[in-house]
Design a protein around this motif. Structure first.
Motif, PDB file in Angstrom:
ATOM      1  N   TYR A  40       0.827  -1.202   0.000  1.00  0.00           N
ATOM      2  CA  TYR A  40       0.000   0.000   0.000  1.00  0.00           C
ATOM      3  C   TYR A  40       0.863   1.255   0.000  1.00  0.00           C
ATOM      4  O   TYR A  40       1.999   1.249   0.485  1.00  0.00           O
ATOM      5  N   LYS A  41       0.289   2.317  -0.523  1.00  0.00           N
ATOM      6  CA  LYS A  41       0.813   3.654  -0.329  1.00  0.00           C
ATOM      7  C   LYS A  41       0.126   4.240   0.905  1.00  0.00           C
ATOM      8  O   LYS A  41      -0.999   3.866   1.238  1.00  0.00           O
ATOM      9  N   TYR A  42       0.832   5.190   1.559  1.00  0.00           N
ATOM     10  CA  TYR A  42       0.230   5.788   2.745  1.00  0.00           C
ATOM     11  C   TYR A  42      -1.043   6.538   2.355  1.00  0.00           C
ATOM     12  O   TYR A  42      -1.087   7.240   1.342  1.00  0.00           O
ATOM     13  N   LYS A  43      -2.086   6.358   3.139  1.00  0.00           N
ATOM     14  CA  LYS A  43      -3.421   6.925   2.921  1.00  0.00           C
ATOM     15  C   LYS A  43      -4.174   6.254   1.767  1.00  0.00           C
ATOM     16  O   LYS A  43      -5.201   6.764   1.317  1.00  0.00           O
ATOM     17  N   ASP A  44      -3.696   5.102   1.315  1.00  0.00           N
ATOM     18  CA  ASP A  44      -4.476   4.268   0.406  1.00  0.00           C
ATOM     19  C   ASP A  44      -5.792   3.899   1.099  1.00  0.00           C
ATOM     20  O   ASP A  44      -5.822   3.621   2.296  1.00  0.00           O
ATOM     21  N   LYS A  45      -6.894   3.900   0.357  1.00  0.00           N
ATOM     22  CA  LYS A  45      -8.214   3.679   0.961  1.00  0.00           C
ATOM     23  C   LYS A  45      -8.309   2.330   1.659  1.00  0.00           C
ATOM     24  O   LYS A  45      -8.842   2.225   2.773  1.00  0.00           O
ATOM     25  N   GLU A  46      -7.826   1.268   1.004  1.00  0.00           N
ATOM     26  CA  GLU A  46      -7.923  -0.054   1.637  1.00  0.00           C
ATOM     27  C   GLU A  46      -7.044  -0.114   2.879  1.00  0.00           C
ATOM     28  O   GLU A  46      -7.431  -0.701   3.898  1.00  0.00           O
ATOM     29  N   PHE A  47      -5.854   0.503   2.816  1.00  0.00           N
ATOM     30  CA  PHE A  47      -5.001   0.531   4.000  1.00  0.00           C
ATOM     31  C   PHE A  47      -5.690   1.257   5.153  1.00  0.00           C
ATOM     32  O   PHE A  47      -5.694   0.783   6.282  1.00  0.00           O
ATOM     33  N   LEU A  48      -6.267   2.409   4.890  1.00  0.00           N
ATOM     34  CA  LEU A  48      -6.937   3.175   5.940  1.00  0.00           C
ATOM     35  C   LEU A  48      -8.092   2.384   6.546  1.00  0.00           C
ATOM     36  O   LEU A  48      -8.333   2.426   7.756  1.00  0.00           O
ATOM     37  N   HIS A  49      -8.803   1.626   5.687  1.00  0.00           N
ATOM     38  CA  HIS A  49      -9.925   0.830   6.191  1.00  0.00           C
ATOM     39  C   HIS A  49      -9.434  -0.287   7.105  1.00  0.00           C
ATOM     40  O   HIS A  49      -9.955  -0.466   8.216  1.00  0.00           O
ATOM     41  N   ILE A  50      -8.416  -1.031   6.656  1.00  0.00           N
ATOM     42  CA  ILE A  50      -7.966  -2.159   7.470  1.00  0.00           C
ATOM     43  C   ILE A  50      -7.235  -1.658   8.716  1.00  0.00           C
ATOM     44  O   ILE A  50      -7.306  -2.272   9.784  1.00  0.00           O
ATOM     45  N   MET A  51      -6.546  -0.510   8.620  1.00  0.00           N
ATOM     46  CA  MET A  51      -5.919   0.061   9.809  1.00  0.00           C
ATOM     47  C   MET A  51      -6.975   0.429  10.845  1.00  0.00           C
ATOM     48  O   MET A  51      -6.807   0.186  12.045  1.00  0.00           O
ATOM     49  N   GLY A  52      -8.098   1.001  10.384  1.00  0.00           N
ATOM     50  CA  GLY A  52      -9.184   1.328  11.303  1.00  0.00           C
ATOM     51  C   GLY A  52      -9.751   0.089  11.965  1.00  0.00           C
ATOM     52  O   GLY A  52     -10.054   0.096  13.171  1.00  0.00           O
ATOM     53  N   SER A  53      -9.880  -0.995  11.196  1.00  0.00           N
ATOM     54  CA  SER A  53     -10.394  -2.250  11.758  1.00  0.00           C
ATOM     55  C   SER A  53      -9.428  -2.829  12.780  1.00  0.00           C
ATOM     56  O   SER A  53      -9.832  -3.300  13.855  1.00  0.00           O
TER      57      SER A  53
END
Length: 521
Positions: free
Chosen positions: A215-228
């Motif tokens: 992922y790149k930082y602030k990638d949508k999927e990364f942000l979603h899984i980080m939140g989870s």
């Protein structure tokens, strides 16, 4: 008078004594009296003839609720609390989680007796209500019951991790993750909390290993899984759930329990999505990540006989990936959060790491697996971070699979057992200057890593030793070396340094802090 008549008279008088004045209102019918006699006989029989256990001593427990230390109103870390209790009751004592006894082991000799000498007795898992749903009734590795099926699943996961390590792919994943992290950090113009960036590092490494993604930082999927992942961490650090203590409360699930289920399910669905994508494109002769390895193992189990498929089906594939990804991210980023704080708070230690890495790798080439033996001081820093900031003070609770003993006391089958890792790694009887951050304690006279101290046990031991230990130690070692090679880390100017853990029952984390970084020329 016959023996039967004597017993009838005895029970008649016993019932009269128990019911006192109410007895005269009880119908004299044979059926009613027989039922009463049967109930009293059964109760007395249970009380008189049930097996008696000599449990270890322990502090006062409230009726039904259990030991006050487990109540959510108590915020002090349970590892520290139990260590204090052990000074009064000894290295083995009993507390109560609701109605259920919990044995706490606080010294290395009794811990070794349980998990090494009597490993078969102490290798099961607690059937805690709150984890039954997310673990699909204990079908995963972390919470699974010890047995043939569990050993198969762990073997498959261990093999996948080992193949990833020997392939050399970990060097590439760490270099990519750290370089992207440093690039994102350098965009910050004000002091910032490093936690999201450390999540970014570990998610990229684990997602690359498990699913072949990056992922790149602030990638949508990364942000979603980080939140989870963050939601899971917050749920698990929120203290003991009331549903685990009082069964009637399960009829009215708390918001905390529902949030716990929701966050776990989001991470499970993430792993399941990637598993299904891999299955659609699976090629047995092109194995590139852990998911491919686990799918290949499933095919191998299938060819051995259909009976085995009940032990490793599609659900178990996803649960295996879920366990590795979730546990690897959670403990790794928590350890890194401690590491960044402690390194920034001790500039002399940071300088020593940088000098060591520079001498071994220079400034251009990232540290890799073959460098680890030469990066002894950095490795000692990691070991001291894990000791000082024991992120999982009680590990994952165990259950006894049979009646057994510990330190001369009885331990009934199905008893929950806590291994107090915080106690053995923070007891002044075990460590000199225990409250100081001293990496040198892990080095020998030549500056090389000394043999591992017996009381250093962040990954547990025995049959339930942490599945991810072979990955976590080199991963964290190289991340710390790589970060210090690339940047200099400082704490937020003008803010008092606080390297003490915050109050939290289950996990052991520092208070939130901010840093600044400067790229090393």
């Amino acid at each position: 008078m016959t023996l039967t008549e004597l017993l009838e008279n005895f029970y008649d008088e016993l019932i009269r004594f128990i019911l006192d004045d109410v007895y005269k209102y009880i119908p004299k019918s044979l059926i009613t009296r027989s039922l009463l006699i049967g109930a009293v006989t059964g109760t007395l029989g249970y009380l008189f003839f049930k097996k008696r256990y000599r449990l270890p001593p322990g502090p006062f427990a409230l009726p039904l609720i259990g030991s006050p230390q487990f109540l959510s109103s108590s915020k002090e870390n349970l590892g520290r609390v139990f260590h204090k209790i052990s000074k009064k009751y000894g290295p083995v004592f009993t507390v109560y989680l609701g109605l259920y006894p919990v044995i706490v082991l606080n010294r290395i000799d009794v811990i070794n007796e349980a998990i090494l000498k009597k490993a078969a007795h102490y290798s099961d898992r607690i059937a805690r209500y709150s984890v039954q749903k997310p673990s699909y009734n204990g079908q995963d590795i972390a919470f699974g019951r010890y047995g043939t099926a569990w050993k198969l699943r762990r073997k498959i996961a261990s093999r996948g991790i080992r193949l990833f390590m020997v392939s050399g792919a970990i060097n590439i994943k760490i270099e990519q993750a750290v370089s992207e992290t440093v690039r994102a950090m350098m965009m910050e113009t004000e002091p910032f909390d490093p936690m999201p960036f450390l999540y970014f590092t570990t998610v990229n490494i684990l997602a690359g290993m498990c699913f072949g993604t990056s992922y790149k930082y602030k990638d949508k999927e990364f942000l979603h899984i980080m939140g989870s992942l963050q939601a899971v961490a917050e749920s698990m650090s929120g203290g003991i759930l009331i549903e685990d203590i009082l069964p009637p409360m399960r009829l009215f699930p708390s918001k905390k329990l529902l949030d716990f289920y929701k966050s776990f399910d989001e991470v499970f669905q993430y792993a399941d999505k990637h598993m299904k994508d891999h299955r659609r494109n699976f090629q047995p002769d092109n194995i590139s990540d852990l998911t491919d390895n686990v799918l290949l193992a499933q095919k191998e189990v299938e060819t051995e006989g259909k009976d085995n498929m009940a032990e490793f089906n599609d659900l178990h594939v996803t649960l295996t990936l879920f366990d590795v990804f979730l546990a690897g991210n959670d403990t790794s980023r928590q350890t890194l959060y401690w590491a960044v704080l402690l390194i920034a708070a001790h500039p002399d230690i940071q300088t020593k790491i940088q000098q060591e890495v520079d001498s071994v790798c220079g400034r251009e080439r990232y540290p890799c697996m073959s460098d680890r033996e030469k990066l002894s001081y950095t490795d000692a820093v990691l070991h001291e971070v894990m000791r000082y900031g024991t992120v999982t003070p009680l590990g994952v609770p165990r259950n006894t699979s049979c009646d057994t003993t510990i330190a001369g006391y009885d331990v009934p089958e199905g008893t929950t057992v806590f291994i107090n890792q915080w106690a053995i790694m923070n007891d002044p009887d075990n460590w000199q200057d225990v409250d100081k951050f001293k990496p040198e304690r892990f080095l020998d006279e030549d500056g090389k890593m000394a043999p591992k101290p017996e009381n250093w046990l962040p990954f547990g031991a025995g049959r339930r030793v942490c599945l991810g230990e072979p990955l976590a130690k080199p991963e964290l070692h190289l991340i710390i070396a790589s970060l210090c090679q690339r940047v200099h880390i400082s704490l937020e100017p003008g803010v008092p340094v606080n390297i003490k853990a915050k109050d939290d029952q289950i996990v052991n984390l520092p208070n939130p802090y901010k840093i600044t970084i400067k790229e090393r020329n």
